[in-house]
Design a protein around this motif. Structure first.
Motif, PDB file in Angstrom:
ATOM      1  N   GLU A  88      18.211 -22.964  30.327  1.00 37.42           N
ATOM      2  CA  GLU A  88      19.507 -22.127  31.294  1.00 37.42           C
ATOM      3  C   GLU A  88      19.832 -20.794  30.461  1.00 37.42           C
ATOM      4  O   GLU A  88      20.743 -20.484  30.763  1.00 37.42           O
ATOM      5  N   SER A  89      19.211 -21.288  29.113  1.00 36.67           N
ATOM      6  CA  SER A  89      18.803 -19.484  28.536  1.00 36.67           C
ATOM      7  C   SER A  89      17.705 -18.956  29.026  1.00 36.67           C
ATOM      8  O   SER A  89      17.232 -17.476  27.717  1.00 36.67           O
ATOM      9  N   THR A  90      17.597 -18.715  29.824  1.00 37.04           N
ATOM     10  CA  THR A  90      15.965 -17.536  29.664  1.00 37.04           C
ATOM     11  C   THR A  90      16.877 -16.489  30.906  1.00 37.04           C
ATOM     12  O   THR A  90      16.738 -17.404  32.261  1.00 37.04           O
TER      13      THR A  90
ATOM     14  N   THR B  96      18.244 -17.683  34.762  1.00 35.28           N
ATOM     15  CA  THR B  96      19.518 -16.804  34.471  1.00 35.28           C
ATOM     16  C   THR B  96      19.301 -15.752  35.658  1.00 35.28           C
ATOM     17  O   THR B  96      20.777 -15.980  36.486  1.00 35.28           O
TER      18      THR B  96
ATOM     19  N   GLU C 158      18.539 -18.280  12.459  1.00 40.53           N
ATOM     20  CA  GLU C 158      19.630 -17.953  12.596  1.00 40.53           C
ATOM     21  C   GLU C 158      20.161 -17.222  11.583  1.00 40.53           C
ATOM     22  O   GLU C 158      21.055 -16.020  11.291  1.00 40.53           O
TER      23      GLU C 158
ATOM     24  N   GLU D 111      24.440 -10.537  21.376  1.00 43.01           N
ATOM     25  CA  GLU D 111      24.908 -11.662  23.284  1.00 43.01           C
ATOM     26  C   GLU D 111      23.190 -12.925  22.935  1.00 43.01           C
ATOM     27  O   GLU D 111      23.207 -14.433  23.111  1.00 43.01           O
ATOM     28  N   THR D 112      22.109 -12.291  22.877  1.00 49.63           N
ATOM     29  CA  THR D 112      20.910 -13.491  23.027  1.00 49.63           C
ATOM     30  C   THR D 112      21.077 -14.438  21.423  1.00 49.63           C
ATOM     31  O   THR D 112      21.202 -16.061  21.968  1.00 49.63           O
TER      32      THR D 112
ATOM     33  N   ASP E 296      23.393 -15.099  20.284  1.00 53.77           N
ATOM     34  CA  ASP E 296      24.654 -16.725  20.284  1.00 53.77           C
ATOM     35  C   ASP E 296      23.967 -17.614  21.324  1.00 53.77           C
ATOM     36  O   ASP E 296      24.314 -19.173  21.077  1.00 53.77           O
ATOM     37  N   LYS E 297      22.951 -17.547  22.172  1.00 50.39           N
ATOM     38  CA  LYS E 297      22.367 -18.468  22.776  1.00 50.39           C
ATOM     39  C   LYS E 297      21.324 -19.160  22.418  1.00 50.39           C
ATOM     40  O   LYS E 297      21.160 -20.317  22.752  1.00 50.39           O
ATOM     41  N   ASN E 298      20.539 -17.835  22.019  1.00 51.51           N
ATOM     42  CA  ASN E 298      18.940 -18.785  21.522  1.00 51.51           C
ATOM     43  C   ASN E 298      18.606 -17.892  20.217  1.00 51.51           C
ATOM     44  O   ASN E 298      18.237 -16.912  21.277  1.00 51.51           O
TER      45      ASN E 298
ATOM     46  N   ARG F 262      14.587 -16.569  21.116  1.00 52.41           N
ATOM     47  CA  ARG F 262      14.345 -15.169  22.578  1.00 52.41           C
ATOM     48  C   ARG F 262      14.625 -14.024  21.533  1.00 52.41           C
ATOM     49  O   ARG F 262      14.881 -12.979  22.162  1.00 52.41           O
TER      50      ARG F 262
ATOM     51  N   ASP G  32      12.239 -22.453  27.823  1.00 47.24           N
ATOM     52  CA  ASP G  32      12.543 -23.095  26.654  1.00 47.24           C
ATOM     53  C   ASP G  32      12.278 -24.120  26.597  1.00 47.24           C
ATOM     54  O   ASP G  32      12.855 -24.891  25.472  1.00 47.24           O
TER      55      ASP G  32
END
Ligand code: AMP
Length: 386
Positions: A23-25, A29, A145, A161-162, A164-166, A169, A225
């Motif tokens: 879902e975060s790739t 997406t 992080e 932005e990335t 915040d998701k993963n 990446r 992922d």
């Protein structure tokens, strides 16, 4: 050759199969083609095959483990088409489910490597990394992080932005402004737990034993992922940097479970056929000549005899090609020559009446021999050493 069974999975699947794995790739997406069918169901053209194979594994629940399969076929990704990057492209791949033995990793990586070798490619580099697993990730992700947030102000907007998701990446960013930050980021390989580190060491030792050289590439992350522990990519130095990955793969020990199955370790690779052909061009190595038939039949009596004889010989295990269109002997012999068959069989009117054929040795020194039609299969089988 290595105990892998062929699997053919559908070109399209329920969208959920792919959403659940990435879902975060970007692959899922941005690059996936999906549409609604007449019942309003969300369908996706497969962007890759691992998720489909694991979906099939979960659905059919095979009991003989490890379950080893191979596949080939088209994949679809919404990309800006350019050399080596297409919206429809072909992959050949293998997947092994049900074992986390590092020797399986070695077998999988080696089979890919030997495949490139067998094509004659020499400019392929194996890049190897371990992405750890649930036992090492929390500590690593926290460290990564924290580091990236400390440097967030200097990251590109896309990477912020990335993040915040993963966070992982962000390491894959190709943006210039991110490079110095990515270069100093903490590395997964430095945060492996003892068990995972041992597994990775066993994989490397296995490759050493086989004489397969690799580069440890601690920043290698894959496009989806689900990867855990061993991950790898085959890169062709004969191709341009941006599209030089000719294949890649890795472990996905949590994927079966995330698709609703029992926890089952797995590993596999997918090799990009289109890019392999580009690499063959770039290295000027070309696949060997197509396999020649054993025999080429030249029929001067109209062609129906050749049909019968070809069918008979093929049933006897001989590979046969033949002339068509009742062409002249000269024209048919030309095609026979081009076919590179070691023997030709001639049927003329007189031979047909006498129940004979003429066997011609195309390259050796046995010349021409008349053989009775009923002895032909035996004669050819002997001559071909079968
Ligand atoms: P991936 O799982 O995305 O690493 O894909 C495995 C291999 O498929 C890559 O190493 C490429 O050789 C090939 N591949 C991936 N995407 C494309 C594409 N859009 N066009 C051509 N080949 C591709």
């Amino acid at each position: 050759m290595a105990g892998y069974g062929h699997i053919m999975s559908p070109i399209f699947e329920d969208l959920g199969v792919f959403l659940r794995v990435g879902e975060s790739t970007d692959v899922v997406t941005k690059e996936m083609y999906d549409f609604e069918d007449k019942d309003g169901k969300r369908i996706a053209l497969r962007p890759e095959l691992t998720a489909s194979v694991v979906r099939a594994f979960v659905q059919h629940n095979p009991t003989n483990l490890p379950w080893k399969t191979w596949y080939e076929g088209p994949q679809f990704r919404h990309e800006r088409p350019q050399a080596g990057r297409y919206r429809q492209f072909s992959q050949v791949g293998i997947e092994v489910l049900g074992s986390d033995d590092p020797q399986v990793d070695v077998e999988v990586i080696a089979l890919g490597w030997r495949f490139y070798e067998s094509l004659g490619l020499r400019e392929v580099t194996l890049l190897l990394n371990s992405l750890g697993d649930d036992s090492c990730r929390p500590a690593y992700f926290a460290a990564l992080e924290a580091y990236l947030r400390d440097h967030a102000a200097d990251l590109s907007e896309m990477s912020r932005e990335t993040l915040d998701k993963n966070p992982l990446r962000v390491l894959d960013s190709k943006r210039r402004e991110d490079q110095s930050i990515v270069a100093e980021a903490p590395l997964m390989v430095d945060h492996l737990t003892e068990e995972t580190a041992e597994h990775f060491a066993a994989v490397r030792a296995g490759l050493d034993v086989l004489g397969i050289s690799y580069e440890i590439s601690p920043r290698l992350v894959r496009g989806l992922d689900y990867y855990t522990r061993t991950t790898f990519e085959y890169a062709s130095t004969a191709l341009e940097n941006a599209q030089n990955a000719v294949g890649g793969g890795g472990r996905y020990d949590g994927l079966a479970e995330s698709l609703g199955g029992k926890p089952t370790p797995g590993i596999g690779f997918a090799l990009g056929v289109d890019r392999i052909l580009l690499a063959c061009d770039a290295e000027e190595v070309f696949p060997g000549p197509t396999v020649a038939p054993d025999v080429f039949i030249v029929d001067l009596t109209g062609g129906a005899e050749a049909t019968k004889l070809a069918d008979e010989l093929r049933q006897g295990g001989i590979a046969v090609d033949r002339g068509f269109d009742a062409r002249s002997m000269r024209a048919q012999m030309k095609v026979a020559d081009r076919s590179a068959a070691p023997y030709s069989v001639l049927i003329g009117e007189d031979e047909l009446a006498a129940g004979m054929v003429t066997v011609r040795d195309m390259y050796g020194d046995t010349g021409q021999t008349q053989v009775s039609r009923t002895d032909l299969l035996n004669e050819l089988t002997t001559r071909l050493g079968r």
